[in-house]
Design an enzyme around this catalytic site. Structure first.
Site, PDB file in Angstrom:
ATOM      1  N   LYS A 223     -19.813 -18.819 -26.833  1.00 61.19           N
ATOM      2  CA  LYS A 223     -20.179 -18.935 -25.414  1.00 61.19           C
ATOM      3  C   LYS A 223     -20.348 -17.522 -24.883  1.00 61.19           C
ATOM      4  CE  LYS A 223     -20.912 -22.074 -22.273  1.00 61.19           C
ATOM      5  NZ  LYS A 223     -21.390 -23.460 -22.400  1.00 61.19           N
TER       6      LYS A 223
ATOM      7  N   ASP B  14     -26.527 -22.670 -19.430  1.00 59.53           N
ATOM      8  CA  ASP B  14     -25.304 -23.302 -18.902  1.00 59.53           C
ATOM      9  C   ASP B  14     -25.393 -23.096 -17.385  1.00 59.53           C
ATOM     10  OD1 ASP B  14     -22.538 -24.457 -19.836  1.00 59.53           O
ATOM     11  OD2 ASP B  14     -21.998 -23.012 -18.307  1.00 59.53           O
TER      12      ASP B  14
HETATM   13  P1  NDP Z   1     -26.193 -25.963 -13.217  1.00 56.84           P
HETATM   14  O1  NDP Z   1     -26.080 -24.530 -12.881  1.00 56.84           O
HETATM   15  O2  NDP Z   1     -27.513 -26.560 -13.465  1.00 56.84           O
HETATM   16  O3  NDP Z   1     -25.463 -26.853 -12.107  1.00 56.84           O
HETATM   17  C1  NDP Z   1     -24.122 -26.655 -11.770  1.00 56.84           C
HETATM   18  C2  NDP Z   1     -23.782 -27.538 -10.595  1.00 56.84           C
HETATM   19  O4  NDP Z   1     -22.381 -27.487 -10.378  1.00 56.84           O
HETATM   20  C3  NDP Z   1     -24.448 -27.099  -9.304  1.00 56.84           C
HETATM   21  O5  NDP Z   1     -24.644 -28.210  -8.477  1.00 56.84           O
HETATM   22  C4  NDP Z   1     -23.393 -26.161  -8.710  1.00 56.84           C
HETATM   23  O6  NDP Z   1     -23.457 -26.029  -7.303  1.00 56.84           O
HETATM   24  C5  NDP Z   1     -22.115 -26.884  -9.095  1.00 56.84           C
HETATM   25  N1  NDP Z   1     -21.023 -25.925  -9.243  1.00 56.84           N
HETATM   26  C6  NDP Z   1     -20.983 -24.850 -10.060  1.00 56.84           C
HETATM   27  N2  NDP Z   1     -19.832 -24.188  -9.881  1.00 56.84           N
HETATM   28  C7  NDP Z   1     -19.147 -24.858  -8.946  1.00 56.84           C
HETATM   29  C8  NDP Z   1     -17.890 -24.681  -8.337  1.00 56.84           C
HETATM   30  N3  NDP Z   1     -17.093 -23.636  -8.673  1.00 56.84           N
HETATM   31  N4  NDP Z   1     -17.484 -25.587  -7.404  1.00 56.84           N
HETATM   32  C9  NDP Z   1     -18.293 -26.639  -7.067  1.00 56.84           C
HETATM   33  N5  NDP Z   1     -19.496 -26.859  -7.601  1.00 56.84           N
HETATM   34  C10 NDP Z   1     -19.911 -25.981  -8.527  1.00 56.84           C
HETATM   35  O7  NDP Z   1     -25.223 -26.162 -14.505  1.00 56.84           O
HETATM   36  P2  NDP Z   1     -25.221 -27.322 -15.581  1.00 56.84           P
HETATM   37  O8  NDP Z   1     -25.569 -28.612 -14.940  1.00 56.84           O
HETATM   38  O9  NDP Z   1     -25.993 -26.839 -16.752  1.00 56.84           O
HETATM   39  O10 NDP Z   1     -23.698 -27.339 -16.038  1.00 56.84           O
HETATM   40  C11 NDP Z   1     -22.714 -28.141 -15.372  1.00 56.84           C
HETATM   41  C12 NDP Z   1     -21.514 -28.315 -16.285  1.00 56.84           C
HETATM   42  O11 NDP Z   1     -21.939 -28.955 -17.510  1.00 56.84           O
HETATM   43  C13 NDP Z   1     -20.817 -27.033 -16.727  1.00 56.84           C
HETATM   44  O12 NDP Z   1     -19.438 -27.294 -16.902  1.00 56.84           O
HETATM   45  C14 NDP Z   1     -21.446 -26.749 -18.081  1.00 56.84           C
HETATM   46  O13 NDP Z   1     -20.621 -25.937 -18.900  1.00 56.84           O
HETATM   47  C15 NDP Z   1     -21.536 -28.162 -18.627  1.00 56.84           C
HETATM   48  N6  NDP Z   1     -22.483 -28.339 -19.713  1.00 56.84           N
HETATM   49  C16 NDP Z   1     -23.805 -28.028 -19.561  1.00 56.84           C
HETATM   50  C17 NDP Z   1     -24.688 -28.241 -20.589  1.00 56.84           C
HETATM   51  C18 NDP Z   1     -26.153 -28.050 -20.422  1.00 56.84           C
HETATM   52  O14 NDP Z   1     -26.892 -28.471 -21.327  1.00 56.84           O
HETATM   53  N7  NDP Z   1     -26.647 -27.489 -19.338  1.00 56.84           N
HETATM   54  C19 NDP Z   1     -24.211 -28.701 -21.921  1.00 56.84           C
HETATM   55  C20 NDP Z   1     -22.823 -29.090 -21.949  1.00 56.84           C
HETATM   56  C21 NDP Z   1     -22.012 -28.866 -20.884  1.00 56.84           C
HETATM   57  P3  NDP Z   1     -24.118 -24.720  -6.635  1.00 56.84           P
HETATM   58  O15 NDP Z   1     -25.598 -24.954  -6.730  1.00 56.84           O
HETATM   59  O16 NDP Z   1     -23.585 -24.728  -5.260  1.00 56.84           O
HETATM   60  O17 NDP Z   1     -23.651 -23.539  -7.438  1.00 56.84           O
END
Ligand code: NDP
Length: 453
Positions: free
Chosen positions: A130, A170
């Site tokens: 990561k 991510d």
């Molecule tokens: P994105 O950046 O596309 O979306 C993240 C979302 O979560 C946004 O809506 C963001 O809101 C919100 N968010 C982020 N940080 C916080 C926080 N501290 N408190 C509240 N809301 C928060 O990321 P992903 O969808 O890619 O990833 C989401 C999760 O899934 C993570 O844990 C990631 O590690 C996991 N994941 C992702 C994969 C992938 O293929 N993308 C694969 C496997 C796991 P805002 O816009 O306000 O920041």
């Protein structure tokens, strides 16, 4: 024996905390795995004698570097970046890059550790890694993000490669960032190879990769429900987040007959009792990915919906909860509220979104629980498929990729049942234990074969 196991977990954790002080997220991720693995290792002493779990909790290496870039006002800015290459026992390192102000070495170590188990569960030959930076893309112009990505890759490129380490996206690293990162990689190496996944379809990306994590999470959740004689059909579904994972989890849950009623971002959550259908989801996708706006705008557009600032959606009554935003976003208090409101399934789209005591509360109340290592492995599985397509110089159709993704999620479910299955008839499957042990065994067996490396 149970007392001995719990003493062994405590003493293991004491040593780990001494060696890795102040890394709370890493401690939390290891404790969750240790609780399943240490009793197993005590019964299978070849792993204990070769110190396999001790070695698996120490990353192979961590690269830390400064990323210097110039903002639109011409000022020099500096961020810190890391690549944690955790374990390559079963394949080249593989795992995403996260850009978010909350990124620390502890966060990336927890993610790299979990990634090792998750990649093992997919059945594909991928090790765990990561990386990322405390850079915040929010509020930055496209040009600033580009300059940051180029500067980061100028250092990172020497540590990665298609047979060494293959990063992906991510939080905060989506299509735009991957384009900039891959463009700079290609320029520096003078090679067009699949060293980064999540690429655009025009330059080597795989059909279905964008959707894979969210869709895979719902496929897995549906398997868990079906194994209990239930299904997603007709269920109210609460989703947190509104990023890549959340939006496609919401899409697939709707396709399987669920009614999605919440989405969120770091500013708060929206509740739409009418359901967030395909048209409304398209609005959110444009809002978040093109306009780079806030989820609160949803309630302005759809008056039946409400926006609650600075809160998570877990107090809204729901039958299925899909936490898809970030780590530790579902606390014990949230779990108790969900239980009180009759939740049937919590299935993790994000990495470690549920705090440990909340997981225990859900499981002991009989709520079905799908842990991230298993439930969100669909994204990295399709990344692995992207690598295969790049190596063979072919592109599979969306339908082919979806069939393979369904196969992988079904196989992960079977592995969880095999390793976390009921000890006596009538006991529920423990998916946390199942995912931890199934992921552990493959990596551990490879490490046993290598001897002292
Ligand atoms: P994105 O950046 O596309 O979306 C993240 C979302 O979560 C946004 O809506 C963001 O809101 C919100 N968010 C982020 N940080 C916080 C926080 N501290 N408190 C509240 N809301 C928060 O990321 P992903 O969808 O890619 O990833 C989401 C999760 O899934 C993570 O844990 C990631 O590690 C996991 N994941 C992702 C994969 C992938 O293929 N993308 C694969 C496997 C796991 P805002 O816009 O306000 O920041």
């Amino acid at each position: 024996m149970a007392h001995q196991n719990s003493r062994d977990v405590d003493s293991f954790m004491e040593g780990l905390k001494k060696r890795n002080p102040h890394e709370n997220e890493f401690h939390q991720a290891v404790r969750e795995v240790a609780t399943s693995v240490i009793p197993f290792v005590n019964e299978n002493v070849r792993y204990r004698d070769e110190q396999i779990f001790e070695r698996m909790t120490e990353p192979d290496r961590i690269v830390i570097f400064r990323v210097t870039w110039v903002d639109d006002e011409g000022r020099i800015r500096a961020n810190r970046a890391w690549r944690v290459q955790f374990n390559n026992a079963i394949g080249a390192y593989k795992g995403g890059l996260r850009f978010h102000p909350s990124v620390t070495q502890s966060v990336l170590k927890f993610l790299g550790f979990e990634q090792t188990f998750k990649n093992s569960l997919t059945g594909l030959p991928m090790g765990g890694a990561k990386g990322g930076s405390n850079f915040n893309p929010r509020g930055k112009s496209d040009r600033e993000v580009m300059r940051f990505c180029q500067s980061l890759m100028t250092e990172l490129h020497r540590h990665i490669g298609e047979n060494t380490d293959v990063p992906a996206g991510d939080i905060g690293v989506g299509a735009r960032e991957i384009g900039y990162l891959f463009g700079q990689y290609k320029r520096l190496e003078n090679e067009f190879v699949g060293t980064i996944t999540g690429k655009g379809l025009a330059f080597g990306g795989s059909a279905g990769r964008t959707e894979a994590t969210g869709h895979g999470c719902v496929y897995f959740g549906n398997h868990v429900l079906e194994a209990a004689g239930e299904s997603m059909q007709g269920r109210t579904v609460g989703v947190s987040g509104s990023g890549n994972v959340a939006l496609y989890a919401a899409q697939k849950a709707t396709e399987l007959g669920g009614k999605v009623i919440t989405l969120s971002d770091s500013g708060g959550f929206i509740h739409d009792p009418d359901g967030i259908d395909a048209e409304k989801l398209a609005f959110v996708q444009d809002l978040k990915e093109v306009q780079r706006g806030r989820i609160s705008a949803y309630a302005d557009k759809y008056p039946a919906a409400t926006f609650t600032a600075d809160a998570r959606p877990w107090a809204v009554p729901m039958q299925v909860a899909l936490p898809c935003a970030t780590q530790n976003e579902l606390s014990l208090g949230d779990a108790n509220t969900l239980i009180g409101n009759g939740v049937r399934l919590v299935c993790e789209g994000a990495n470690m979104p549920t705090e440990l005591d909340a997981v225990h509360a859900l499981q002991s109340s009989g709520v079905l629980f799908g842990p991230a290592k298993a439930a969100n492995a669909g994204g990295v599985a399709v990344s692995g498929m992207e690598q295969s397509q790049n190596a063979q110089r072919v592109s599979w159709s969306a339908q082919e990729v979806d069939e393979k993704l369904r196969g992988v999620m079904s196989d992960i479910h079977s592995q969880c049942v095999e390793y976390g299955g009921a000890e006596k008839a009538g006991d529920p499957v423990d998916y946390v234990k199942g995912a931890n042990l199934a992921g552990f065994v493959k990596v551990a067996d490879a490490m046993l074969s290598y001897g002292a490396v």
